[in-house]
Design an enzyme around this catalytic site. Structure first.
Site, PDB file in Angstrom:
ATOM      1  N   LYS A   3       0.805  -1.231   0.000  1.00 37.51           N
ATOM      2  CA  LYS A   3       0.000   0.000   0.000  1.00 37.51           C
ATOM      3  C   LYS A   3       0.835   1.277   0.000  1.00 37.51           C
ATOM      4  CE  LYS A   3      -3.924  -2.133   2.212  1.00 37.51           C
ATOM      5  NZ  LYS A   3      -4.715  -2.297   3.404  1.00 37.51           N
ATOM      6  N   ASP A  35       2.721 -14.483  -9.826  1.00 33.34           N
ATOM      7  CA  ASP A  35       1.959 -14.383 -11.080  1.00 33.34           C
ATOM      8  C   ASP A  35       2.826 -14.587 -12.327  1.00 33.34           C
ATOM      9  OD1 ASP A  35      -0.067 -13.643  -9.338  1.00 33.34           O
ATOM     10  OD2 ASP A  35       0.220 -11.500  -9.682  1.00 33.34           O
ATOM     11  N   ARG A  55     -17.771 -36.142 -10.646  1.00 34.73           N
ATOM     12  CA  ARG A  55     -18.102 -34.711 -10.568  1.00 34.73           C
ATOM     13  C   ARG A  55     -17.254 -33.874 -11.521  1.00 34.73           C
ATOM     14  NH1 ARG A  55     -18.435 -34.245  -4.024  1.00 34.73           N
ATOM     15  NH2 ARG A  55     -20.679 -34.452  -3.851  1.00 34.73           N
ATOM     16  N   GLU A  60      -8.049 -16.500 -11.850  1.00 38.09           N
ATOM     17  CA  GLU A  60      -8.968 -15.504 -11.258  1.00 38.09           C
ATOM     18  C   GLU A  60      -9.325 -14.380 -12.243  1.00 38.09           C
ATOM     19  OE1 GLU A  60      -6.914 -13.822  -7.864  1.00 38.09           O
ATOM     20  OE2 GLU A  60      -5.343 -12.943  -9.102  1.00 38.09           O
ATOM     21  N   ARG A  62       0.603 -18.503  -1.996  1.00 40.97           N
ATOM     22  CA  ARG A  62       1.647 -17.537  -1.614  1.00 40.97           C
ATOM     23  C   ARG A  62       2.378 -17.915  -0.334  1.00 40.97           C
ATOM     24  NH1 ARG A  62      -0.807 -11.909  -2.531  1.00 40.97           N
ATOM     25  NH2 ARG A  62      -0.052 -11.511  -0.425  1.00 40.97           N
TER      26      ARG A  62
HETATM   27  O1  F6P Z   1       0.225 -10.529  -7.230  1.00 39.13           O
HETATM   28  C1  F6P Z   1       0.129 -11.609  -6.356  1.00 39.13           C
HETATM   29  C2  F6P Z   1      -1.302 -11.869  -5.958  1.00 39.13           C
HETATM   30  O2  F6P Z   1      -1.329 -12.979  -5.093  1.00 39.13           O
HETATM   31  C3  F6P Z   1      -2.268 -12.056  -7.122  1.00 39.13           C
HETATM   32  O3  F6P Z   1      -2.173 -13.321  -7.729  1.00 39.13           O
HETATM   33  C4  F6P Z   1      -3.587 -11.773  -6.453  1.00 39.13           C
HETATM   34  O4  F6P Z   1      -4.523 -11.307  -7.389  1.00 39.13           O
HETATM   35  C5  F6P Z   1      -3.243 -10.689  -5.465  1.00 39.13           C
HETATM   36  O5  F6P Z   1      -1.833 -10.741  -5.260  1.00 39.13           O
HETATM   37  C6  F6P Z   1      -3.942 -10.804  -4.144  1.00 39.13           C
HETATM   38  O6  F6P Z   1      -3.641  -9.695  -3.391  1.00 39.13           O
HETATM   39  P1  F6P Z   1      -3.909  -9.594  -1.798  1.00 39.13           P
HETATM   40  O7  F6P Z   1      -2.870 -10.409  -1.126  1.00 39.13           O
HETATM   41  O8  F6P Z   1      -3.806  -8.146  -1.510  1.00 39.13           O
HETATM   42  O9  F6P Z   1      -5.271 -10.167  -1.567  1.00 39.13           O
END
Ligand code: F6P
Length: 366
Positions: free
Chosen positions: A79, A144, A179, A239, A293
């Site tokens: 941020k 990403d 499924r 996503e 992550r």
């Molecule tokens: O850029 C990395 C990432 O994990 C993206 O894949 C995802 O859209 C975003 O960050 C999620 O962000 P936050 O951790 O702010 O929810």
């Protein structure tokens, strides 16, 4: 001391975290101390630490035992853009360029150069500091894998290992119950995680932002599989994927973030839409989210992150300020930050890797 007079450096991690950050911090610190006898500090919470002059000394002891640890020992914020920073003046919140305060803090602590580890947003600020004469070296990070010029960012491999494992697990339960299983993965506006995990995890359908899908084509694929006796199907959806006649699904807006849109929700929307069309098939969706992550970096990412950490210090020694270390083929290389920023690297719909998937019968819903 380096030949160019650099005696002390600062390291910071910015943006969303990913596995391998600590391996970069460790490798850069060890190289700086052991090879060049530098003093090293780490700023806390990314650029916010630079602004508040909040740091920790990075010694050999401090970076010991962290190569395999996920997250970042320096913490991270997505941020804090110091060129457009929220400060309170007379009780009112205003946006200001506070980069000169950060530069003054570096001067007070005799910090000669910065190693900045981050994705596009963090490296954009790195570029802006470089434009102001700060000696900056960038290190490319993001699960990403969407940063231009470098072949791979660290963190990506760890994410696809997690996503592939999830697909393997979904396979067995999908098969037991006949499924349709959907896995939603991250990646923002790039489909790398979905594409590579989808290939490795034997997905039947891969939906990515770069190839808008037609739901009827997905139904066709599922029906075709049934006709050859495969009564379950696995779909991996990025996503950022969207239907041909629709838009991305936004999960939330993070108002105080420089990049406020958070994608998410397409998996459940797709499950609903498919169930309406398929009627007799049960469709379930799993959203993998931040599991991609968290946790330890893969072996590949530990090695890549270590190479980036060492390489970033070598770039400093060569006075290649304003550059980012990167991977080109099998070699470490470098590229000026001016040529990295704002150039999102996306999947080529008819590139070799997408065509590899097509050749083995994977559908992109197009
Ligand atoms: O850029 C990395 C990432 O994990 C993206 O894949 C995802 O859209 C975003 O960050 C999620 O962000 P936050 O951790 O702010 O929810």
């Amino acid at each position: 001391m380096m030949n160019n007079g650099i005696k002390k450096i600062g390291i910071l991690t910015g943006g969303g975290d990913c596995p391998g950050l600590n391996a970069v911090i460790r490798a850069a610190t060890r190289t700086a101390i052991l090879k060049y006898d530098l003093e090293v500090i780490g700023y806390i919470f990314g650029y916010r630490g630079l602004y508040n002059n909040e740091f920790t000394n990075l010694t050999l002891k401090e970076v010991s035992g962290i190569e395999h640890r996920g997250g970042t020992i320096l913490y991270s914020s997505n941020k804090d853009n110091l060129f457009d920073y929220t400060v309170e003046e007379d009780g009112v919140k205003v946006k200001k360029d506070v980069s000169d305060i950060a530069i003054e803090n570096m001067r007070k602590e005799n910090v000669d150069a910065l190693i900045i580890i981050g994705g596009d947003g963090t490296l954009t600020s790195g570029r802006d500091f470089a434009r102001k004469g700060v000696k900056v070296i960038g290190v490319p990070k993001t699960i990403d894998n969407d940063l231009a010029v470098t072949d791979v960012t660290f963190g990506f491999n760890s994410a696809i290992v997690v996503a592939t494992d999830a697909l393997d697990r979904l396979h067995t339960t999908a098969e037991s119950h006949h499924r349709i299983m959907i896995l939603e993965v991250m990646g923002r506006n790039a489909g790398w995680i979905a594409l590579e995990a989808g290939i490795a995890g034997s997905a039947d359908v891969i939906l990515i932002p770069e190839i808008p899908y037609d739901i009827n084509k997905i139904v066709e694929k599922i029906r075709y599989r049934e006709s050859i006796g495969k009564l379950f199907s696995i779909i991996v959806v990025a996503e950022g994927a969207k239907p041909k006649d629709g838009d991305v699904v936004v999960q939330k807006i993070v108002a105080d973030s420089p990049d406020p849109i958070r994608l998410g929700g397409i998996g459940n929307k797709l499950a609903y839409d498919l169930e309406t069309l398929l009627v007799e098939n049960e469709v379930r969706c799993t959203v993998l989210g931040h599991l991609q992550r968290g946790g330890s970096p893969s072996t590949y990412d530990r090695i890549l992150a270590t190479r980036y950490g060492v390489g970033s210090i070598e770039l400093l020694n060569e006075s290649r300020f304003g550059n980012m270390i990167c991977l080109k083929g099998t070699h470490m290389s470098f590229v000026h930050l001016e040529n990295v920023i704002g150039r999102n690297k996306q999947v080529e719909p008819n590139g070799e890797i997408a065509n590899t998937a097509r050749s083995i019968g994977i559908s992109f819903g197009d």
